[in-house]
Scaffold this active site. Structure first.
Site, PDB file in Angstrom:
ATOM      1  N   ASN A  27      68.303  93.434 -47.328  1.00  0.00           N
ATOM      2  CA  ASN A  27      69.460  93.298 -46.404  1.00  0.00           C
ATOM      3  C   ASN A  27      69.986  94.725 -46.202  1.00  0.00           C
ATOM      4  O   ASN A  27      70.380  95.374 -47.176  1.00  0.00           O
ATOM      5  CB  ASN A  27      70.499  92.396 -47.073  1.00  0.00           C
ATOM      6  N   CYS A  69      80.270  89.799 -48.127  1.00  0.00           N
ATOM      7  CA  CYS A  69      78.877  90.240 -48.013  1.00  0.00           C
ATOM      8  C   CYS A  69      78.388  90.498 -49.438  1.00  0.00           C
ATOM      9  O   CYS A  69      78.687  91.550 -50.023  1.00  0.00           O
ATOM     10  CB  CYS A  69      78.752  91.508 -47.176  1.00  0.00           C
ATOM     11  N   ASN A  95      83.184  83.560 -46.097  1.00  0.00           N
ATOM     12  CA  ASN A  95      82.636  83.507 -44.744  1.00  0.00           C
ATOM     13  C   ASN A  95      81.985  82.136 -44.564  1.00  0.00           C
ATOM     14  O   ASN A  95      81.625  81.477 -45.527  1.00  0.00           O
ATOM     15  CB  ASN A  95      81.660  84.656 -44.505  1.00  0.00           C
ATOM     16  N   HIS A 131      79.384  79.077 -43.748  1.00  0.00           N
ATOM     17  CA  HIS A 131      77.947  78.806 -43.840  1.00  0.00           C
ATOM     18  C   HIS A 131      77.671  77.338 -43.544  1.00  0.00           C
ATOM     19  O   HIS A 131      78.472  76.467 -43.912  1.00  0.00           O
ATOM     20  CB  HIS A 131      77.431  79.122 -45.251  1.00  0.00           C
ATOM     21  N   ASN A 178      77.155  81.398 -40.453  1.00  0.00           N
ATOM     22  CA  ASN A 178      75.844  81.806 -40.974  1.00  0.00           C
ATOM     23  C   ASN A 178      75.038  80.528 -41.185  1.00  0.00           C
ATOM     24  O   ASN A 178      75.583  79.534 -41.675  1.00  0.00           O
ATOM     25  CB  ASN A 178      76.032  82.555 -42.299  1.00  0.00           C
ATOM     26  N   GLU A 183      71.935  85.110 -39.923  1.00  0.00           N
ATOM     27  CA  GLU A 183      73.288  85.572 -40.213  1.00  0.00           C
ATOM     28  C   GLU A 183      74.160  85.683 -38.966  1.00  0.00           C
ATOM     29  O   GLU A 183      73.716  86.196 -37.920  1.00  0.00           O
ATOM     30  CB  GLU A 183      73.251  86.948 -40.899  1.00  0.00           C
ATOM     31  N   CYS A 239      70.623  87.300 -47.873  1.00  0.00           N
ATOM     32  CA  CYS A 239      72.044  87.062 -47.595  1.00  0.00           C
ATOM     33  C   CYS A 239      72.664  86.567 -48.899  1.00  0.00           C
ATOM     34  O   CYS A 239      72.357  85.439 -49.328  1.00  0.00           O
ATOM     35  CB  CYS A 239      72.194  86.032 -46.481  1.00  0.00           C
TER      36      CYS A 239
HETATM   37  N1  LIG Z   1      76.826  87.914 -41.614  1.00  0.00           N
HETATM   38  C1  LIG Z   1      77.853  87.540 -42.591  1.00  0.00           C
HETATM   39  C2  LIG Z   1      78.301  88.772 -43.411  1.00  0.00           C
HETATM   40  C3  LIG Z   1      77.186  89.323 -44.290  1.00  0.00           C
HETATM   41  C4  LIG Z   1      76.644  88.306 -45.228  1.00  0.00           C
HETATM   42  C5  LIG Z   1      75.381  88.697 -45.985  1.00  0.00           C
HETATM   43  N2  LIG Z   1      74.706  89.888 -45.549  1.00  0.00           N
HETATM   44  C6  LIG Z   1      75.618  88.713 -47.474  1.00  0.00           C
HETATM   45  O1  LIG Z   1      74.909  89.432 -48.197  1.00  0.00           O
HETATM   46  O2  LIG Z   1      76.491  87.928 -47.920  1.00  0.00           O
HETATM   47  C7  LIG Z   1      79.067  86.977 -41.855  1.00  0.00           C
HETATM   48  O3  LIG Z   1      79.325  87.374 -40.718  1.00  0.00           O
HETATM   49  O4  LIG Z   1      79.766  86.155 -42.462  1.00  0.00           O
END
Ligand SMILES: N[C@H](CCC[C@H](N)C(=O)O)C(=O)O
Length: 299
Positions: A17, A78, A170, A172, A203, A221, A230
């Protein structure tokens, strides 16, 4: 001259990532969406997520971190990027403090205690998942977000349906499937990410539980598309698998870029209240300085 011109950045990755780390502590500059996109336009600074360090806000924390996707949108979590920031604040020759083996970061979603397990492996306490429909958030008041009505494809033969929603700071949506690699995620990912059921977008995870302690995962994502890994998505997939009684509370999650160990702890006997711990690697690739010419295009 843009305040970011010539500033040093670290290019890192968390299981592939792509993460760029920028240390703005001691300044008041807030990176705009345009500036984030301009930084992503620098081939050597290109990222899936940009992690920007600011002076600590809450007592007892080491830094406040703002998280940007490659499209310039901000996120509250993240996981992979958090491990990269921890490495930078402990081990980077210019910004690290080698005496530190633990620290607490803060994002707009809350506090993230991080423990160093080895030179390159870190455990992040990603906090307790938020599971109520209005915490994901969803636009409809589903009483049970462990399996809610959302499908894609022909009504009588959907390609995907009945995901589990989890917020890890975030949003999911986790779909359980036989083989995550059997789907055209490039095509269905954006349709689901931008589905009206998700007011903040989402996500999208395709998860296969291959053993009580093993999940195979692919992620589209929000704001970044398909990534090699992720971290918050791996946490969401484990929480979803436990809610569906498909896995144990601790499992290895295998993403295209590598494995993470995820554990959803219980708390005072309350199954849904415990914190989620994520353990995995962070890798330094190179450092560089931001090109003023590229930043000049940003507002
Ligand atoms: N795209 C995700 C943020 C990065 C998540 C991912 N790269 C991780 O390692 O958690 C969002 O907009 O909620």
């Amino acid at each position: 001259m843009n305040a970011l011109a010539h500033r040093r950045f670290l290019k890192m990755n968390g299981l592939g990532n792509q993460i760029t780390v920028l240390d703005l502590r001691g300044t008041k500059h807030l990176v705009s969406a345009q500036e984030a996109r301009a930084i992503a336009a620098e081939p050597r600074a290109r990222f899936d997520q940009l992690m920007v360090l600011h002076d600590p806000q809450a007592a007892g924390t080491d830094a406040f971190v703002r998280i940007y996707n490659v499209d310039g949108t901000e996120a509250g979590a993240c996981g992979n990027g958090t491990r990269c920031v921890a490495w930078a604040m402990m081990a980077d020759p210019e910004m690290g403090d080698p005496a530190k083996t633990a620290l607490t970061l803060q994002t707009k979603a809350g506090l993230l205690p991080v423990k160093r397990e080895s030179e390159t492996v870190f455990t992040v306490d990603m906090g307790a998942p938020r599971l109520a429909w209005d915490e994901i958030p969803l636009t409809e008041p589903f009483a049970d977000t462990s399996r809610f009505e959302l499908q894609i494809g022909p009504i009588d033969a959907p390609i995907l349906h009945s995901p589990c929603a989890v917020n890890m700071g975030n949003p999911h949506a986790v779909f359980f499937v036989e083989d995550p690699y059997a789907y055209n995620l490039e095509q269905i990912g954006p349709l689901l990410e931008n589905h009206p059921i998700f007011p903040d977008r989402a996500n999208i995870e395709l998860a296969a539980v291959t053993a009580p302690d093993h999940i195979v995962l692919r992620v589209w994502e929000r704001g970044a598309g398909i990534t090699q890994a992720c971290g918050s998505g791996a946490c969401a997939a484990l929480v979803a698998a436990v809610r569906r009684e498909l896995s144990a509370r601790k499992a290895v999650v295998s993403l295209p870029g590598g494995d993470l160990t995820i554990e959803w702890r219980e708390s005072d006997g309350r199954k849904d209240a415990g914190h989620v711990l994520m353990t995995g690697a962070a890798a330094f690739e190179w450092d560089g300085r931001l090109d003023p010419a590229l930043l000049a295009s940003a507002a």
